[in-house]
Design an enzyme around this catalytic site. Structure first.
Site, PDB file in Angstrom:
ATOM      1  N   ASP A 182     108.199  44.357  -5.458  1.00 54.69           N
ATOM      2  CA  ASP A 182     108.975  44.497  -7.005  1.00 54.69           C
ATOM      3  C   ASP A 182     110.311  45.331  -6.223  1.00 54.69           C
ATOM      4  OD1 ASP A 182     108.451  47.625  -6.147  1.00 54.69           O
ATOM      5  OD2 ASP A 182     107.728  47.723  -7.928  1.00 54.69           O
ATOM      6  N   SER A 183     110.515  45.652  -5.024  1.00 53.03           N
ATOM      7  CA  SER A 183     112.115  45.935  -4.423  1.00 53.03           C
ATOM      8  C   SER A 183     112.594  44.476  -4.497  1.00 53.03           C
ATOM      9  CB  SER A 183     111.538  46.310  -3.204  1.00 53.03           C
ATOM     10  OG  SER A 183     111.503  45.594  -2.802  1.00 53.03           O
ATOM     11  N   ASP A 217     103.044  43.133  -5.899  1.00 53.16           N
ATOM     12  CA  ASP A 217     103.185  43.975  -6.267  1.00 53.16           C
ATOM     13  C   ASP A 217     103.250  43.929  -8.135  1.00 53.16           C
ATOM     14  OD1 ASP A 217     103.471  46.321  -5.354  1.00 53.16           O
ATOM     15  OD2 ASP A 217     105.842  46.284  -4.837  1.00 53.16           O
ATOM     16  N   LYS A 261      99.045  44.568  -5.363  1.00 51.12           N
ATOM     17  CA  LYS A 261      99.266  46.681  -5.140  1.00 51.12           C
ATOM     18  C   LYS A 261      99.754  47.202  -5.781  1.00 51.12           C
ATOM     19  CE  LYS A 261     102.775  47.859  -2.197  1.00 51.12           C
ATOM     20  NZ  LYS A 261     103.763  49.151  -3.073  1.00 51.12           N
ATOM     21  N   GLU A 307     100.696  51.041  -8.015  1.00 44.13           N
ATOM     22  CA  GLU A 307     100.931  52.470  -7.387  1.00 44.13           C
ATOM     23  C   GLU A 307     100.357  53.322  -7.796  1.00 44.13           C
ATOM     24  OE1 GLU A 307     105.792  53.102  -8.257  1.00 44.13           O
ATOM     25  OE2 GLU A 307     105.999  51.237  -6.724  1.00 44.13           O
ATOM     26  N   GLU A 346     104.429  55.736   1.592  1.00 43.67           N
ATOM     27  CA  GLU A 346     105.645  56.162   1.571  1.00 43.67           C
ATOM     28  C   GLU A 346     106.349  56.957   1.533  1.00 43.67           C
ATOM     29  OE1 GLU A 346     107.238  53.154  -1.407  1.00 43.67           O
ATOM     30  OE2 GLU A 346     109.421  54.153  -0.809  1.00 43.67           O
TER      31      GLU A 346
HETATM   32  O1  KIV Z   1     108.506  47.028  -3.245  1.00 42.83           O
HETATM   33  C1  KIV Z   1     108.324  47.585  -1.669  1.00 42.83           C
HETATM   34  O2  KIV Z   1     109.015  46.245  -1.613  1.00 42.83           O
HETATM   35  C2  KIV Z   1     107.264  47.762  -1.518  1.00 42.83           C
HETATM   36  C3  KIV Z   1     106.952  48.597   0.276  1.00 42.83           C
HETATM   37  C4  KIV Z   1     108.933  49.535   0.379  1.00 42.83           C
HETATM   38  C5  KIV Z   1     106.609  49.159   0.446  1.00 42.83           C
HETATM   39  O3  KIV Z   1     106.678  48.560  -2.478  1.00 42.83           O
END
Ligand code: KIV
Length: 275
Positions: free
Chosen positions: A42-43, A81, A110, A112, A179
């Site tokens: 989600d980055s 994510d 994924k 959190e 992280e």
């Molecule tokens: O969204 C992302 O890029 C991440 C990584 C930093 C693990 O969750």
């Protein structure tokens, strides 16, 4: 690589390499590399869309980018994510979000944290979808954490991290991102778990590493956290290439004759060439 390899590689002492990826053309480059697996993180809200945090990522954005990556890297294991709050509004909404990402081409999702959604993790896994956990600095909780800060710096915080990691393993996660935690905290969690740990800013005592693609390639100038190693200066290389193109256009040296099309030759010209 399949979901089973995460455990096998940990057991065999082989490190896992993971990189984020968000689009088709860069996914093709990752597909041709030795990198083991891809995270559509989600980055992308920050890296691809210029938002200040990951909170702006939506399930529609995640699905669109996941589908593009899946087309570019059809042989890689892809984790996508679940974005901010998409798994916190009840089981039905969470499962709709999971379905969107899996239909777009992800092989796993994924999410959190664990507080308040361990049962949802269990339900996703029992529905046949592999889940990767994410603890330590969890950017979707940036407002609660008070910024992008290193986590688990006290003994108590390490105990809490370890307990949460165990909870995610028990809920069925196949792997766990750690992280921005101290190396020793990452070692403790990695030793405690059967499942693999993937670090970012978590030191070397983990089973694999993940970095943001643009950070690996030096496409994000000015972003230099302590944990980052950039392997190229692609931002600089792009400037050199674009400025060379700009110069050639303005000088009139591009396009040349050999880069231009000719009109169809007349039958008289063809006859002369043949003679
Ligand atoms: O969204 C992302 O890029 C991440 C990584 C930093 C693990 O969750």
């Amino acid at each position: 690589m399949s979901v089973l390899d995460f455990q096998k590689m940990k057991n065999a002492g082989h490190k896992i390499s993971m990189v984020t990826c968000y689009d088709y053309s860069n996914a093709r480059a990752v597909a041709d590399s030795n990198i083991d697996c891809i995270l559509v993180g989600d980055s992308l809200a920050m890296v691809m869309h210029g938002h200040p945090t990951t909170l702006s990522a939506t399930i529609a954005m995640m699905a669109l980018h996941t589908a593009a990556v899946a087309r570019g890297a059809p042989t890689k294991f892809i984790v996508a994510d679940l974005p901010f709050l998409s798994y916190r509004k009840g089981l039905k909404d969470a499962m709709d979000s999971v379905q969107e990402l899996m239909s777009a081409g992800a092989h796993a999702v994924k999410l959190e944290g664990v507080r308040g959604h361990a049962d949802i993790v269990r339900h996703i896994v029992e529905s046949g979808v592999p889940v990767m956990g994410h603890l330590g600095l969890t950017p979707q909780s940036i407002n609660l954490l008070g910024g992008m800060k290193v986590q688990a710096r006290t003994d108590t915080a390490v105990e809490i991290l370890a307990a949460q990691a165990r909870e995610l393993e028990e809920a069925g996660c196949f792997s766990l991102v750690l992280e921005c935690v101290p190396s020793e905290a990452a070692r403790k969690v990695t030793d405690l778990l059967k499942i693999s740990t993937i670090g970012i800013g978590a030191g070397p005592n983990v089973n694999g590493q993940v970095l943001v693609y643009q950070d690996v390639l030096g496409l994000n100038p000015g972003f230099r956290p302590k944990f980052l190693r950039s392997y190229a200066d692609m931002f600089g290389m792009i400037q050199v290439a674009l400025n060379a193109y700009d110069r050639d256009v303005k000088e009139g040296s591009f396009p040349s004759e050999s880069e231009s099309y000719e009109a169809q030759p007349t039958s008289l010209q063809l006859a002369h060439r043949a003679a």
